[in-house]
Each structure stands twice: as structure tokens, then as C-alpha cells.
Design a protein around this motif. Structure first.
Motif, PDB file in Angstrom:
ATOM      1  N   ALA A  65       0.973  -1.052  -0.225  1.00 49.92           N
ATOM      2  CA  ALA A  65       0.282   0.007  -0.277  1.00 49.92           C
ATOM      3  C   ALA A  65       0.468   0.837  -0.464  1.00 49.92           C
ATOM      4  CB  ALA A  65      -0.900   0.106   1.488  1.00 49.92           C
ATOM      5  N   ASP A  66       0.162   1.874  -1.040  1.00 49.73           N
ATOM      6  CA  ASP A  66       1.393   3.258  -0.441  1.00 49.73           C
ATOM      7  C   ASP A  66       0.465   4.624  -0.081  1.00 49.73           C
ATOM      8  OD1 ASP A  66       2.948   5.813  -1.582  1.00 49.73           O
ATOM      9  OD2 ASP A  66       3.611   4.545  -2.681  1.00 49.73           O
ATOM     10  N   VAL A  67       0.432   5.553   0.682  1.00 48.50           N
ATOM     11  CA  VAL A  67       0.155   6.981   1.167  1.00 48.50           C
ATOM     12  C   VAL A  67       0.229   7.277   0.250  1.00 48.50           C
ATOM     13  CG1 VAL A  67      -0.034   6.432   3.400  1.00 48.50           C
ATOM     14  CG2 VAL A  67       1.827   7.563   2.729  1.00 48.50           C
ATOM     15  N   SER A  68       1.579   7.942  -0.805  1.00 50.79           N
ATOM     16  CA  SER A  68       1.481   8.880  -0.888  1.00 50.79           C
ATOM     17  C   SER A  68       1.801   9.639  -2.544  1.00 50.79           C
ATOM     18  CB  SER A  68       3.283   8.928  -1.009  1.00 50.79           C
ATOM     19  OG  SER A  68       4.084   8.195  -1.883  1.00 50.79           O
ATOM     20  N   LEU A  69       0.792   7.987  -3.296  1.00 57.93           N
ATOM     21  CA  LEU A  69       0.620   8.314  -4.644  1.00 57.93           C
ATOM     22  C   LEU A  69      -0.488   9.236  -5.025  1.00 57.93           C
ATOM     23  CD1 LEU A  69       0.491   4.292  -5.738  1.00 57.93           C
ATOM     24  CD2 LEU A  69       2.226   6.337  -6.338  1.00 57.93           C
ATOM     25  N   THR A  70      -0.666   9.744  -6.457  1.00 52.73           N
ATOM     26  CA  THR A  70      -1.470  10.814  -6.917  1.00 52.73           C
ATOM     27  C   THR A  70      -2.482  10.421  -7.966  1.00 52.73           C
ATOM     28  OG1 THR A  70      -0.293  12.393  -7.582  1.00 52.73           O
ATOM     29  CG2 THR A  70      -0.604  13.313  -5.955  1.00 52.73           C
ATOM     30  N   VAL A  95       8.622  -2.284  -7.473  1.00 51.92           N
ATOM     31  CA  VAL A  95       7.682  -2.418  -6.007  1.00 51.92           C
ATOM     32  C   VAL A  95       6.076  -1.925  -7.150  1.00 51.92           C
ATOM     33  CG1 VAL A  95       7.079  -1.446  -3.899  1.00 51.92           C
ATOM     34  CG2 VAL A  95       9.458  -1.591  -4.760  1.00 51.92           C
ATOM     35  N   LEU A  96       5.806  -2.359  -6.528  1.00 55.09           N
ATOM     36  CA  LEU A  96       4.215  -1.964  -7.438  1.00 55.09           C
ATOM     37  C   LEU A  96       3.349  -0.737  -6.015  1.00 55.09           C
ATOM     38  CD1 LEU A  96       1.683  -1.335  -9.443  1.00 55.09           C
ATOM     39  CD2 LEU A  96       1.459  -3.543  -8.716  1.00 55.09           C
ATOM     40  N   GLY A  97       3.400   0.382  -5.877  1.00 51.04           N
ATOM     41  CA  GLY A  97       3.045   0.398  -4.793  1.00 51.04           C
ATOM     42  C   GLY A  97       1.433   1.040  -4.623  1.00 51.04           C
ATOM     43  N   ILE A  98       0.018   0.831  -4.673  1.00 48.89           N
ATOM     44  CA  ILE A  98      -0.844   0.990  -4.446  1.00 48.89           C
ATOM     45  C   ILE A  98      -2.025   2.106  -3.415  1.00 48.89           C
ATOM     46  CG2 ILE A  98      -3.067  -0.288  -5.326  1.00 48.89           C
ATOM     47  CD1 ILE A  98      -1.650  -2.838  -5.333  1.00 48.89           C
TER      48      ILE A  98
END
Lengths: 150, 480
Positions: free
Chosen positions: A59-64, A106-109
Motif C-alpha cells: 500500500a502507498d500513502v503518497s501516490l496521486t 515495487v508496485l505501490g497501490i
């Protein structure tokens, strides 16, 4: 390829990594193996050391954007904890101990709710997960038996 | 005249979870105050309320990613009491013990080789780019490979006994839900010779380091305290899974002994301080100033009368000989104590794997339902207390957890102060190496700050240096 989905499904959207891995496991593309864990640890060094390709999914908190794929190189941080390692640490330990570094991404979602102690994804995270799975199926050329959340 | 300053080390690295150390200097540059703060809190004890008793041993594993088995077993022991079971069937108890020895062994090995080794091998003052695990592994890659193999062995034991390597379900109220198949036993037995040899090598490494650096170790945050652990009730032997509580003074005099752990609240009380989310337990009869105590591997070496496995007992005696049988206070001797326990766990694992009770089929006992349950074990980092009350609908109405790092809270804070005074007071310039001394003291306790605050996930830990007017003049933040 080894897909490692990690995160805490008991903390809302932090469960995106395990949910992705579970969905990929259900689709069952050939030559893709799946591993699910709470966090990355030194155990994963052994898992990746003899692989050609590894995809870390978190999981990624920073993605737009709904999800993002990033090439990964070995980290040189060296400040490990035994609770968790970064994906770069896992690569670096593999390189140092076994002399091998798989091609890794890395796959950030993108997730948005991490503060609650509860299982289940937010609606936005669930949509992002579906998009990421759809992309993965195209990326690997895998036939999609059930390209949705597990 | 120089202005007073404050140092903040943030995050303290290579510890479990995150927190913050603040060091206040007075106008003369002397350390005025040094504290370990916990910077995040989420009420796990409240989260547990309303949960069904059957699911508690599984849910509590979310407290901690590194020692979930400790919480699994402590909660299961508490639930044994609630379902009225005072004695488990032999197969159930031995499966749980096997699970626990596998967990303690792999936790100690990981801490020693991957968290502490950079300081031990290169020195506390070595350059940061040198003092990290990758440099250790470049020098001695076999150490790293062995550590990972030993960790994997511990994880295989956990998977075989708990069902899964993370968030297992093996221990259930009143017993266990599986036995050990012969093929699994044989696969584990096949690895024992390597594990035994490597554990003895690790013990020698920790012992030699301690003896060769006796001067530093004897003066580094080496202050006396009370000590507490479970010991085997009938003979005072080391028992990581079950026993009675024993507390000793810094000179080895008994404070209490053979105390049924369900009566812990009669002897211990938890103090609250406004600057930390982590409580400060102490022994009631001695008061907060004299009654604080320490737990963990070194505390256990101090409290037990002996270890019931031969190689570990020989190692314990060697450690005790340094202080002529009196309690050892040097916190860096914790590394040696951890390796003594690794040897003990490996010896116990072999003993259990050769015990046919592990293939038994009587897995669960039943009893008369009770309202309250208390489970206590010796986790890798020390004593761990789980206390629950359950209503007539099987829902938890009360939960109190005292984890090892909370027991050690006062000791951790005193270690930070002691090292700060020794290494920072009166210095014109605060170097990275000086700040690392503070971190070494914290790491020696192997604190698990996620557990200690009952939080889920990670918390950053910082070290900050402040002047007497509250101005931040130095901080240490290693982004990881």
C-alpha cells in the motif's frame, strides 16, 4: 516471477498488498508464484535469492495515481530492524549474502485509510486494487480467470 | 557562557518499533535530563474488549510482528484459565513449548546478528557508513547466512506447531489444535546438528566479545536494579513457558518468590508519567523509586537457580562466575545471556522432538468456566503478562497487558541517562558516535516499542538534544 504482497489486513488499506497477492494467486498466471506476509523480513531474502524477477506489492500513502510501478535497486541503508525490512534492504541482503539480485520492482497501490483497526479496504483502495490487478494481467500476459479482488 | 542545549536522537535505529530520546543539557553543557519517550499510542487493550474469548489468542498476535507467538501463548494461557483448565494434556503443553522455544531462539539470533553485531564488531564510535549490517556481512557473510538459516528453522517450528508462520492458530483455550506429524519431526531433526553447532559458535562469539571488552561492558550503563522473571516453581530452574514469579534485589536477596502469577497485581503496580505513553511498573512494597526492576535474558540469568539443559547451564555458570554468583548488572552482558538462551532452546527443541508425546492425540482439556484469566510467559525480551475478564457471552470486558519493554521502562530511561551523562556531559561538540552510545544502550534491552505501546504497525523513534531554553540544537533522524 515471485509476487510478494505485504501489509497488515487488520489495518484497513494496509491490506492492499496481501489482497493483491491473493487476487493474483486466484488468477493463477503461469510462472508467477505468490507470497503473502505481514511485513518484509529476512525470511524473504531466501525467497528471492534464486529468482529472476520479483514484484514487491505494498500500500502507498503518497501516490496521486491509483498505482505506480518503480524499478528497485539494492538499498545501502543498513539500519535494519527485525520487525521489517524495506524492499531495497531485502535485495541488498540477497546481494551481500548470496551474490544474486533479481530484477525487481515495487508496485505501490494507493490507499487512504490506515488508522483504523479493522479489516477491509476503503472503496477508493478497492478501486485502485482492481485497476492494479487489471494492469498486472496485461503486464504479464496472464489469462484473467477472475481479475477482481479476492 | 554557553547556552544550555537539548539532544534528540530520532529515530533510534535498529530497535523494534520507534520512539524518541530527548537529552536536555544545562548552561554548563552537563546532562540535566534524558528520557525515552513513546510517541504514538493506540489502545490495543480497548480494541480487545468485546472480542470473543476464542479469537483472542489469534487477534493479539497483531500486537507485534516479531514476537506474535509470545502474545499468542500468553493469551492462550489466560484463556486456559477462563475455560477452567489448569493442566493441559502433555501433547498440548509440549507442542506449545516447542512453538515457544522456536520463537525465542529465532528472535534472539536475529537481534544478535542483525541488530547488535554492527556495534559489537566495529565499535560504538565507528563511522556510521561502517557501522551497519551490510558491512558486517561483507566481513563475515557466513554469520549472516547462519542467522537467516537459524531464523528459518525457528519459523519452521512455529509453522509446524501454530499452523502458520504468522498469525498461527495452534494454541486454543484448553490446549492445541494439532500434533506434530512424524515427517515434520524428522525434517526438523535433520537440521539439529547444524543448529546445535551454530548456537555454540554464537555463544562463543558473545562470550568472547564480553570478556574481551570487559572494561567497556563493566562501565557502560552497568547499574544495579531489582530483577524479575518466572522460574520453575519446584526447583527454581529457567522455564520460559511456565512457572512462578520470583523477584530479587540487586544483591540477589529475594523480594518475593514462588508467587502464583495470577497474583501479580498484589505485588506490581503501574505508574503513569505525563511525558510517556508507556507505563512504569514497580514492586508495590518498595515504592516507585526503589521498586523498579528489569526483565529479559540477563534478568533471567540473575533470577534462576540453574538451567536444566547441560550446555546452557555450563554457559550460565561461566557468565555467573564473572560476578562470583552475584547478579550481573552490565546491560551489554544481555547479548551473552541471549546466546545462552539460544543454546538452551536448541537443547529443548531436540529433547521435545524426540518425545513421542508430540504425536499424541489428546489435545484439549475441559474444565469449569471462570470469569477471569491471567497468562504469563517469558518472552524473548522478558516477562509478558496477559490479563482478561470475560462475561457470560464469552466477550472480553477487561484487558491488561504488561509487556517486557514496559517492565523495563525505568531501566531503559536510567540507561539513557547514565550513558548520556558519561558520554555527552561537558562536551563542546556532540558527535554522531556519542549519540550512538545512547542508542547502543537502548538496543541492549532489545526493546519492542510497538508492543510496549500496544500499537499496530511501526512508530518512528527519534533522539533530540535541547538547550536549557528548550531550543533544539541537534537531532538524529535516520530515515528508514
Amino acid at each position: 516471477m515471485l509476487v510478494i504482497g505485504y501489509g497488515n489486513p487488520g489495518r484497513g488499506d494496509d491490506g492492499l498488498g496481501p489482497a493483491f497477492a491473493a487476487a493474483v494467486g486466484a488468477i493463477g498466471p503461469p510462472e508467477v508464484e505468490v507470497s503473502v506476509d505481514y511485513q518484509l523480513t529476512v525470511d524473504h531474502v531466501l525467497e528471492i535469492a534464486d529468482r529472476d524477477r520479483v514484484l514487491f506489492v505494498d500500500a502507498d500513502v503518497s501516490l496521486t495515481v491509483p498505482f505506480a510501478l518503480t524499478p528497485l535497486a539494492p538499498s545501502r541503508c543498513g539500519n535494519l530492524t527485525s520487525h521489517s525490512l524495506s524492499p531495497g534492504d531485502v535485495l541488498a541482503l540477497s546481494q551481500t549474502l548470496y551474490g544474486t539480485v533479481p530484477e525487481a520492482h515495487v508496485l505501490g497501490i494507493a490507499g487512504e485509510r490506515f488508522d483504523r483497526i479493522a479489516e477491509g479496504l476503503s472503496p477508493a483502495a478497492a478501486r485502485n486494487l482492481d485497476l492494479a490487478i487489471g494492469w498486472f494481467v496485461e503486464w504479464t500476459g496472464a489469462p484473467a480467470k477472475n481479475p477482481s479482488r479476492a | 557562557m554557553a547556552e544550555p542545549r537539548l539532544i534528540e536522537i530520532s529515530p533510534v535505529t535498529r530497535v523494534e518499533g520507534h520512539g524518541k530520546v530527548t537529552i536536555h543539557l544545562d548552561a554548563a553543557g552537563e546532562v540535566d535530563e534524558a528520557r525515552l519517550h513513546i510517541v504514538e499510542f493506540r489502545g490495543f487493550e480497548r480494541f480487545i474488549r468485546g472480542r470473543l474469548l476464542w479469537e483472542v489468542p489469534v487477534i493479539v498476535q497483531r500486537l507485534c510482528g516479531i514476537c506474535p507467538v509470545s502474545h499468542h501463548l500468553a493469551a492462550a494461557k489466560a484463556m486456559d484459565m477462563i475455560v477452567g483448565v489448569d493442566a493441559l494434556p502433555p501433547t498440548a503443553e509440549k507442542m506449545r513449548r516447542l512453538m515457544h522455544y522456536g520463537q525465542v531462539m529465532q528472535s534472539h539470533v536475529l537481534h544478535f546478528f542483525h541488530l547488535a553485531a554492527p556495534d559489537l564488531l566495529f565499535g560504538f564510535d565507528a563511522a556510521p557508513e561502517r557501522r551497519n549490517i551490510f558491512e558486517v556481512l561483507k566481513d563475515q557473510p557466513e554469520l549472516g547466512r547462519r542467522a537467516i538459516a537459524m531464523r528459518r528453522f525457528g519459523q519452521e517450528i512455529i509453522e509446524a506447531t501454530a499452523g502458520k508462520k504468522i498469525h498461527g492458530t495452534g494454541a486454543i483455550p484448553g490446549g492445541i489444535n494439532r500434533n506434530l506429524p512424524l515427517e515434520t519431526r524428522d525434517a526438523l531433526l535433520a537440521q539439529m546438528e547444524d543448529m546445535e553447532a551454530w548456537s555454540m559458535d554464537a555463544l562463543a562469539l558473545a562470550r568472547d566479545y564480553t570478556l574481551e571488552h570487559a572494561g567497556i561492558i563493566g562501565s557502560f550503563a552497568a547499574f544495579g536494579s531489582n530483577y524479575m522473571s518466572l522460574v520453575r516453581e519446584e526447583d527454581g530452574a529457567l522455564d520460559l513457558y511456565h512457572g512462578a514469579l520470583r523477584a530479587l534485589t540487586s544483591t540477589g536477596e529475594p523480594i518475593f518468590d514462588k508467587l502464583d502469577y495470577t497474583r501479580y497485581a498484589e505485588k506490581l503496580i503501574e505508574d503513569v508519567r505525563p511525558w510517556s505513553y508507556m507505563k512504569f511498573p514497580y514492586i508495590k512494597t518498595l515504592g516507585s523509586e526503589r521498586g523498579w526492576y528489569r526483565v529479559g535474558p540477563l534478568a533471567r540469568m540473575n533470577t534462576v537457580d540453574f538451567i536444566d539443559t547441560p550446555k546452557a547451564e555450563a554457559a550460565r555458570q561461566e557468565l555467573r562466575d564473572i560476578t562470583a554468583g552475584r547478579p550481573q548488572h552490565a546491560i551489554l552482558a544481555n547479548h551473552w545471556a541471549r546466546m545462552v538462551e539460544v543454546v538452551h532452546c536448541i537443547e529443548k527443541v531436540r529433547e521435545l522432538l524426540n518425545d513421542p508425546d508430540l504425536q499424541g492425540t489428546d489435545l484439549v482439556a475441559k474444565g469449569e468456566r471462570r470469569r477471569e484469566g491471567i497468562g504469563v510467559i517469558e518472552a524473548p525480551r522478558g516477562n509478558l503478562i496477559h490479563h482478561y475478564e470475560v462475561d457470560e457471552n464469552d466477550q472480553v470486558t477487561y484487558c491488561n497487558l504488561i509487556v517486557s519493554t514496559t517492565h523495563n521502562n525505568e531501566g531503559l530511561n536510567r540507561a539513557v541517562k547514565d550513558v548520556a551523562v558519561s558520554h555527552l556531559s561537558g562536551r563542546r561538540e556532540i558527535t554522531e558516535g556519542m549519540l550512538n552510545h545512547v542508542e547502543v544502550a537502548v538496543r541492549a534491552y532489545d526493546p519492542c516499542l510497538s508492543c510496549a505501546t500496544h500499537a499496530l504497525g511501526q512508530m518512528p523513534l527519534r533522539v533530540e538534544l535541547y538547550d536549557a531554553e528548550g531550543g533544539l540544537v541537534a537531532e538524529r533522524i535516520r530515515d528508514h
